[in-house]
Structures are given as structure tokens and as C-alpha cells.
Design a protein around this motif. Structure first.
Motif, PDB file in Angstrom:
ATOM      1  N   GLU A  85     -29.776 -14.809 -10.121  1.00  0.00           N
ATOM      2  CA  GLU A  85     -29.835 -15.945 -11.227  1.00  0.00           C
ATOM      3  C   GLU A  85     -30.803 -15.785 -12.340  1.00  0.00           C
ATOM      4  OE1 GLU A  85     -30.545 -19.373  -8.181  1.00  0.00           O
ATOM      5  OE2 GLU A  85     -28.920 -19.118  -7.110  1.00  0.00           O
ATOM      6  N   LEU A  86     -31.303 -15.243 -12.824  1.00  0.00           N
ATOM      7  CA  LEU A  86     -32.194 -14.412 -13.821  1.00  0.00           C
ATOM      8  C   LEU A  86     -31.321 -14.445 -14.985  1.00  0.00           C
ATOM      9  CD1 LEU A  86     -34.459 -12.050 -12.242  1.00  0.00           C
ATOM     10  CD2 LEU A  86     -34.708 -14.501 -12.944  1.00  0.00           C
ATOM     11  N   SER A  87     -31.595 -14.226 -16.487  1.00  0.00           N
ATOM     12  CA  SER A  87     -30.775 -14.202 -17.088  1.00  0.00           C
ATOM     13  C   SER A  87     -31.020 -12.975 -18.177  1.00  0.00           C
ATOM     14  CB  SER A  87     -31.386 -14.437 -18.304  1.00  0.00           C
ATOM     15  OG  SER A  87     -31.495 -16.772 -18.546  1.00  0.00           O
ATOM     16  N   ALA A  88     -30.181 -12.218 -18.662  1.00  0.00           N
ATOM     17  CA  ALA A  88     -30.080 -10.652 -18.814  1.00  0.00           C
ATOM     18  C   ALA A  88     -30.178 -10.397 -20.651  1.00  0.00           C
ATOM     19  CB  ALA A  88     -28.549 -10.137 -18.451  1.00  0.00           C
ATOM     20  N   VAL A  89     -31.416 -10.214 -21.117  1.00  0.00           N
ATOM     21  CA  VAL A  89     -31.641  -9.917 -22.433  1.00  0.00           C
ATOM     22  C   VAL A  89     -31.670  -8.855 -23.158  1.00  0.00           C
ATOM     23  CG1 VAL A  89     -33.225 -10.701 -24.430  1.00  0.00           C
ATOM     24  CG2 VAL A  89     -32.976 -11.722 -22.183  1.00  0.00           C
ATOM     25  N   ALA A  90     -30.354  -8.648 -23.614  1.00  0.00           N
ATOM     26  CA  ALA A  90     -30.754  -6.712 -24.847  1.00  0.00           C
ATOM     27  C   ALA A  90     -31.126  -6.669 -26.021  1.00  0.00           C
ATOM     28  CB  ALA A  90     -29.621  -7.018 -24.620  1.00  0.00           C
ATOM     29  N   GLU A  91     -32.808  -6.158 -25.540  1.00  0.00           N
ATOM     30  CA  GLU A  91     -33.004  -5.914 -27.047  1.00  0.00           C
ATOM     31  C   GLU A  91     -32.109  -4.721 -28.178  1.00  0.00           C
ATOM     32  OE1 GLU A  91     -37.106  -5.627 -26.139  1.00  0.00           O
ATOM     33  OE2 GLU A  91     -37.118  -3.236 -24.809  1.00  0.00           O
ATOM     34  N   GLY A  92     -32.759  -4.538 -29.323  1.00  0.00           N
ATOM     35  CA  GLY A  92     -32.360  -3.327 -29.610  1.00  0.00           C
ATOM     36  C   GLY A  92     -31.261  -3.505 -30.141  1.00  0.00           C
ATOM     37  N   LEU A  93     -30.314  -4.705 -30.369  1.00  0.00           N
ATOM     38  CA  LEU A  93     -28.892  -5.210 -30.830  1.00  0.00           C
ATOM     39  C   LEU A  93     -28.995  -4.686 -32.701  1.00  0.00           C
ATOM     40  CD1 LEU A  93     -25.844  -5.567 -30.372  1.00  0.00           C
ATOM     41  CD2 LEU A  93     -26.796  -8.170 -30.833  1.00  0.00           C
ATOM     42  N   GLU A  94     -27.813  -3.338 -32.133  1.00  0.00           N
ATOM     43  CA  GLU A  94     -28.307  -3.168 -33.634  1.00  0.00           C
ATOM     44  C   GLU A  94     -26.856  -3.115 -34.465  1.00  0.00           C
ATOM     45  OE1 GLU A  94     -30.306   0.432 -34.696  1.00  0.00           O
ATOM     46  OE2 GLU A  94     -31.953  -0.668 -33.983  1.00  0.00           O
ATOM     47  N   THR A  95     -25.755  -2.577 -33.437  1.00  0.00           N
ATOM     48  CA  THR A  95     -24.034  -2.614 -34.057  1.00  0.00           C
ATOM     49  C   THR A  95     -22.544  -3.939 -33.269  1.00  0.00           C
ATOM     50  OG1 THR A  95     -23.102  -1.089 -32.477  1.00  0.00           O
ATOM     51  CG2 THR A  95     -24.181  -0.147 -34.147  1.00  0.00           C
ATOM     52  N   PRO A  96     -22.055  -4.115 -34.571  1.00  0.00           N
ATOM     53  CA  PRO A  96     -20.798  -5.171 -33.371  1.00  0.00           C
ATOM     54  C   PRO A  96     -20.352  -3.854 -32.774  1.00  0.00           C
ATOM     55  CG  PRO A  96     -20.515  -4.798 -36.136  1.00  0.00           C
ATOM     56  CD  PRO A  96     -21.938  -3.734 -35.572  1.00  0.00           C
ATOM     57  N   THR A  97     -20.319  -3.121 -32.352  1.00  0.00           N
ATOM     58  CA  THR A  97     -20.010  -2.279 -31.132  1.00  0.00           C
ATOM     59  C   THR A  97     -20.326  -2.949 -30.338  1.00  0.00           C
ATOM     60  OG1 THR A  97     -18.601  -0.941 -31.948  1.00  0.00           O
ATOM     61  CG2 THR A  97     -19.528  -0.251 -30.320  1.00  0.00           C
ATOM     62  N   GLN A  98     -22.021  -2.562 -29.801  1.00  0.00           N
ATOM     63  CA  GLN A  98     -22.712  -2.975 -28.849  1.00  0.00           C
ATOM     64  C   GLN A  98     -22.352  -4.412 -28.443  1.00  0.00           C
ATOM     65  OE1 GLN A  98     -26.960  -1.834 -31.221  1.00  0.00           O
ATOM     66  NE2 GLN A  98     -26.581  -0.149 -29.866  1.00  0.00           N
ATOM     67  N   LEU A  99     -22.714  -5.693 -29.315  1.00  0.00           N
ATOM     68  CA  LEU A  99     -22.587  -6.441 -29.226  1.00  0.00           C
ATOM     69  C   LEU A  99     -21.592  -7.243 -28.539  1.00  0.00           C
ATOM     70  CD1 LEU A  99     -23.595  -9.373 -29.781  1.00  0.00           C
ATOM     71  CD2 LEU A  99     -22.204  -9.751 -32.287  1.00  0.00           C
ATOM     72  N   GLU A 100     -20.979  -6.335 -29.430  1.00  0.00           N
ATOM     73  CA  GLU A 100     -19.111  -6.879 -27.900  1.00  0.00           C
ATOM     74  C   GLU A 100     -19.044  -6.056 -27.160  1.00  0.00           C
ATOM     75  OE1 GLU A 100     -15.565  -8.314 -27.317  1.00  0.00           O
ATOM     76  OE2 GLU A 100     -16.721  -9.124 -28.974  1.00  0.00           O
ATOM     77  N   THR A 101     -19.088  -5.172 -26.576  1.00  0.00           N
ATOM     78  CA  THR A 101     -19.926  -4.341 -24.994  1.00  0.00           C
ATOM     79  C   THR A 101     -20.275  -5.164 -24.228  1.00  0.00           C
ATOM     80  OG1 THR A 101     -19.640  -2.666 -25.900  1.00  0.00           O
ATOM     81  CG2 THR A 101     -20.560  -2.540 -24.235  1.00  0.00           C
ATOM     82  N   LEU A 102     -21.502  -6.283 -25.531  1.00  0.00           N
ATOM     83  CA  LEU A 102     -22.883  -6.924 -24.117  1.00  0.00           C
ATOM     84  C   LEU A 102     -22.024  -8.583 -23.902  1.00  0.00           C
ATOM     85  CD1 LEU A 102     -26.134  -6.216 -26.633  1.00  0.00           C
ATOM     86  CD2 LEU A 102     -26.103  -5.349 -23.801  1.00  0.00           C
ATOM     87  N   ARG A 103     -21.497  -8.684 -24.971  1.00  0.00           N
ATOM     88  CA  ARG A 103     -20.363  -9.909 -24.646  1.00  0.00           C
ATOM     89  C   ARG A 103     -19.364  -9.478 -23.525  1.00  0.00           C
ATOM     90  NH1 ARG A 103     -18.908 -11.818 -31.108  1.00  0.00           N
ATOM     91  NH2 ARG A 103     -20.864 -13.288 -31.069  1.00  0.00           N
ATOM     92  N   THR A 104     -18.353  -8.614 -23.474  1.00  0.00           N
ATOM     93  CA  THR A 104     -17.634  -7.778 -22.370  1.00  0.00           C
ATOM     94  C   THR A 104     -18.258  -7.856 -21.350  1.00  0.00           C
ATOM     95  OG1 THR A 104     -16.374  -6.779 -24.172  1.00  0.00           O
ATOM     96  CG2 THR A 104     -16.047  -6.025 -22.088  1.00  0.00           C
TER      97      THR A 104
END
Length: 140
Positions: A85-104
Motif C-alpha cells: 500500500e505504498l506509491s511507486a515513483v520512477a526517477e530519471g524519466l527521459e523518453t516517451p517509451t519509458q513513460l508508456e512502459t511505466l503507465r502500463t
């Protein structure tokens, strides 16, 4: 306000650390474990520390969508965070591919150059935006 603590910092004098973190939480300070997965902490402590999020180290985000191992590690950290029950935070997001993968994968939050460059406090103003919903909708 969010206070980010590294795994190694949390593992020093854990009894005192737990007490201090509870005191901070009682004063409304939000707590996050920074660079999760790069230190040497015991997973048993995750249930004892009053943290609200796990911050996934950029070294794992770099290979998202390209390296199976990095994607698997990020997915596992996100699932672990959610199971606790914690949030997950990604650091170092640089590309749209990374963003889409994180969303998925269901990552809750991200930070990195894709969203904006670091700015001095006076350039941000009194109320920095924590809600990226408008950005996400306009960039989908």
C-alpha cells in the motif's frame, strides 16, 4: 513536503530511525525511500518504516522497454510497493517509451527530464504542481 531517505540511511540505528520517522509523519511530513533497489536493506523493514512511497532508481528506468531485466525489476518494485500500500515513483524519466512502459506497469508517479528540468526554488513559485494529470492528458 516529502522527505526522501536512501535505504542505507534507513538501515543505520533502525530503532532510533523508526522513532524519528514516526515523529516526522505525525508532523505531516511525507516519507519516501529513494533509489529503492540499490541499497542493502532488509525487506522486513519496509513494513516497519512509516514511509509512503518507494522511489525506483533511474538505473532501472534507463533500460525500460529495451532490457528485459530492467523492466522486470521495475515491475517487481511497483508490485511490491502496491502490495504494501505504498506509491511507486520512477526517477530519471527521459523518453516517451519509458513513460508508456511505466503507465502500463501501473507506476503511480514519475520525475525526470521528460516532465521538466530542475529549476531553482524562486522559478517554481510558492505552489509547485504535484498533480500531473493535465500534463498526462495533453501528452497522451
Amino acid at each position: 513536503m516529502v522527505l526522501e531517505l536512501t535505504e542505507n540511511t534507513l538501515m543505520q540505528d533502525t530503532a532510533s530511525t523508526i522513532d524519528a520517522l514516526h515523529a516526522l509523519r505525525s508532523h505531516g511530513v511525507h516519507l519516501s525511500i529513494d533509489d529503492f533497489g540499490t541499497g542493502y536493506s532488509s525487506l522486513a523493514y519496509l513494513k516497519r518504516f512509516p514511509v509512503e512511497s518507494l522511489k525506483i532508481d533511474r538505473s532501472f528506468i534507463d533500460g525500460l522497454g529495451q532490457e528485459t531485466e530492467d523492466t522486470s525489476i521495475v515491475e517487481a518494485i511497483i508490485r511490491l510497493a502496491h502490495a504494501l500500500e505504498l506509491s511507486a515513483v520512477a526517477e530519471g524519466l527521459e523518453t516517451p517509451t519509458q513513460l508508456e512502459t511505466l503507465r502500463t506497469l501501473g507506476c503511480d508517479f514519475a520525475q525526470g527530464f521528460l516532465l521538466g528540468r530542475p529549476l531553482p526554488a524562486e522559478a517554481i513559485g510558492d505552489f509547485p504542481a504535484d498533480d500531473l494529470t493535465p500534463w498526462q492528458q495533453s501528452h497522451s
